[in-house]
Design an enzyme around this catalytic site. Structure first.
Site, PDB file in Angstrom:
ATOM      1  N   HIS A 135       4.546   6.922 -15.663  1.00  0.00           N
ATOM      2  CA  HIS A 135       4.482   6.400 -14.298  1.00  0.00           C
ATOM      3  C   HIS A 135       3.506   5.243 -14.130  1.00  0.00           C
ATOM      4  CE1 HIS A 135       5.034   6.631  -9.973  1.00  0.00           C
ATOM      5  NE2 HIS A 135       3.739   6.718  -9.801  1.00  0.00           N
ATOM      6  N   TYR A 177       2.580   7.862   3.052  1.00  0.00           N
ATOM      7  CA  TYR A 177       3.762   8.704   2.883  1.00  0.00           C
ATOM      8  C   TYR A 177       4.393   9.033   4.240  1.00  0.00           C
ATOM      9  CZ  TYR A 177       2.549   9.380  -2.020  1.00  0.00           C
ATOM     10  OH  TYR A 177       2.294   9.175  -3.350  1.00  0.00           O
ATOM     11  N   ASP A 236       5.534   2.863  -8.233  1.00  0.00           N
ATOM     12  CA  ASP A 236       5.138   3.803  -7.194  1.00  0.00           C
ATOM     13  C   ASP A 236       5.328   3.130  -5.830  1.00  0.00           C
ATOM     14  OD1 ASP A 236       3.662   6.635  -7.116  1.00  0.00           O
ATOM     15  OD2 ASP A 236       2.832   5.412  -5.512  1.00  0.00           O
TER      16      ASP A 236
END
Length: 409
Positions: free
Chosen positions: A375, A315, A182
């Site tokens: 993930h 982000y 990630d």
């Protein structure tokens, strides 16, 4: 040095627990579309699941028990000075190995994970006569968990990398290796780009890359052009396509308007629960989450020092940051030289690419293809991450001797 690392214990105030109880008691839930033909998760986290977990969070989940279990980890806190941002309190797990040849390993989590993801790796990385030993450092990233938050704009990947690198140096690890998925993918690659004389190798379990070009990697481009995709790669392209079309909305929102979604996550534990639980469900490979696991993960976000809203800023900041050594954020999926690279391919990751694409990320030491896992690999399939690290750094491995411990080999 004035500020030395000191032991850390998580201690959420009683008033914070009471506040959570009150908010959960006053929760208002949406309606649910009915359909007997489609997966109820297609529309997002099912209301029945949110209601069930919210009730358990209020009436059954024991945070104090979870807190006590987390406090069995060797946790510390220290201050790290970040250029242009002052001093930050950084929380981290630090498992020190008694083996004088142990390899310093920096573990970087992402969103919606935390330092908790390293727990299952810790006993597996202690080493034995046949397998290499590791010192493991797993920080709470700034804005996450029990590290400081940052309210000044411009705290991008270069700053996250600076914090983690300076932490390793402060702990006495001048040479080290990294592992991440990630945001850990982006941060560890940024570390390799900025500090190649210190970061000697990286292992990643989320793999992002572009199709190889003849101008950059002729051999990989030739393989890509001539060889058909294998079954894993075909299924992987479908998985990646699904994510791009049906699972990427959170990213677009958090990378453009983090303050808007942040208001919901900061104010409502139910909003936080639904937002994160969707990812825990959709991004794993049928991992059998227990209610206690889910709520421990989400409680770390709710009780975090900076608050849940702070965690989504990465982000926006990463996407809008300036160049890093001439590379943009998106260019970090290109070739990063000097740092040997290990790659784990997992079938239920949110990005599943062919090995020929991944070959363009750097000097490849190992690529492994696994038949299950998603993930959150360190939590779902820690044995695969451990196996890769053991093969990479054991005798006769491609990275053997690349990092010399404090006392040498």
């Amino acid at each position: 040095m004035a500020d030395q690392p000191k032991p850390y214990k998580i201690s959420v105030p009683n008033k914070s627990l009471q506040d959570l109880q009150q908010r959960l008691a006053l929760s208002k839930f949406p309606t649910q579309l009915e359909s007997s033909e489609q997966d109820p998760w297609d529309f997002g986290t099912p209301v029945t699941e949110v209601q069930r977990l919210a009730k358990y969070w209020k009436d059954g989940f024991d945070w104090r028990r979870a807190e006590a279990e987390l406090n069995e980890l060797p946790q510390y806190q220290t201050q790290i000075e970040v250029n242009g941002f002052g001093s930050l309190d950084i929380h981290y797990v630090h498992q020190i190995n008694t083996n004088k040849n142990a390899i310093p390993l920096l573990f970087s989590h992402g969103w919606p994970g935390s330092f908790i993801e390293v727990i299952k790796l810790l006993p597996m990385l202690k080493g034995d006569g046949d397998n290499p030993a590791f010192h493991v450092v797993a920080p709470s990233l700034p804005n996450f968990g029990f590290s400081s938050g940052v309210t000044r704009r411009g705290f991008g990947l270069a700053q996250y990398a600076e914090v983690l690198h300076k932490l390793m140096i402060k702990l006495g690890y001048d040479k080290y290796v990294t592992q991440g998925g990630d945001w850990g993918f982006w941060i560890t690659r940024t570390i390799g780009l900025l500090y190649p004389e210190h970061c000697q190798a990286s292992h990643i379990n989320m793999v992002l890359a572009n199709p190889p070009k003849f101008t950059d990697n002729p051999w990989a481009a030739l393989q890509h052009a001539l060889l058909p995709y294998n079954d894993r790669e075909k299924a992987g392209r479908e998985r990646s396509k699904w994510f791009e079309q049906e699972g990427f909305g959170y990213n677009q929102l958090q990378s453009t308007k983090p303050q808007t979604i942040g208001a919901a996550l900061e104010d409502s534990p139910v909003a936080l629960l639904a937002w994160i639980y969707e990812k825990l469900h959709d991004w794993t490979d049928s991992y059998p989450w227990t209610d206690d696991e889910i709520l421990t993960w989400i409680s770390i976000y709710w009780f975090s020092v900076a608050g849940p809203a702070a965690t989504v800023r990465i982000y926006y900041e990463a996407l809008h940051a300036g160049m890093i050594k001439g590379k943009s954020y998106k260019a970090l999926v290109g070739y990063v030289p000097h740092v040997k690279l290990g790659i784990a391919h997992l079938p239920r990751e949110i990005s599943v690419i062919p090995c020929s694409w991944a070959a363009g990320l750097g000097p490849i030491a190992r690529q492994s293809e696994h038949d299950h896992g998603g993930h959150f690999a360190a939590w779902e399939v820690p044995e695969f991450i451990t196996q890769d690290l053991q093969v990479m750094f054991s005798k006769n491995g491609p990275c053997y001797g690349i990092v010399i411990g404090k006392d040498g080999y």
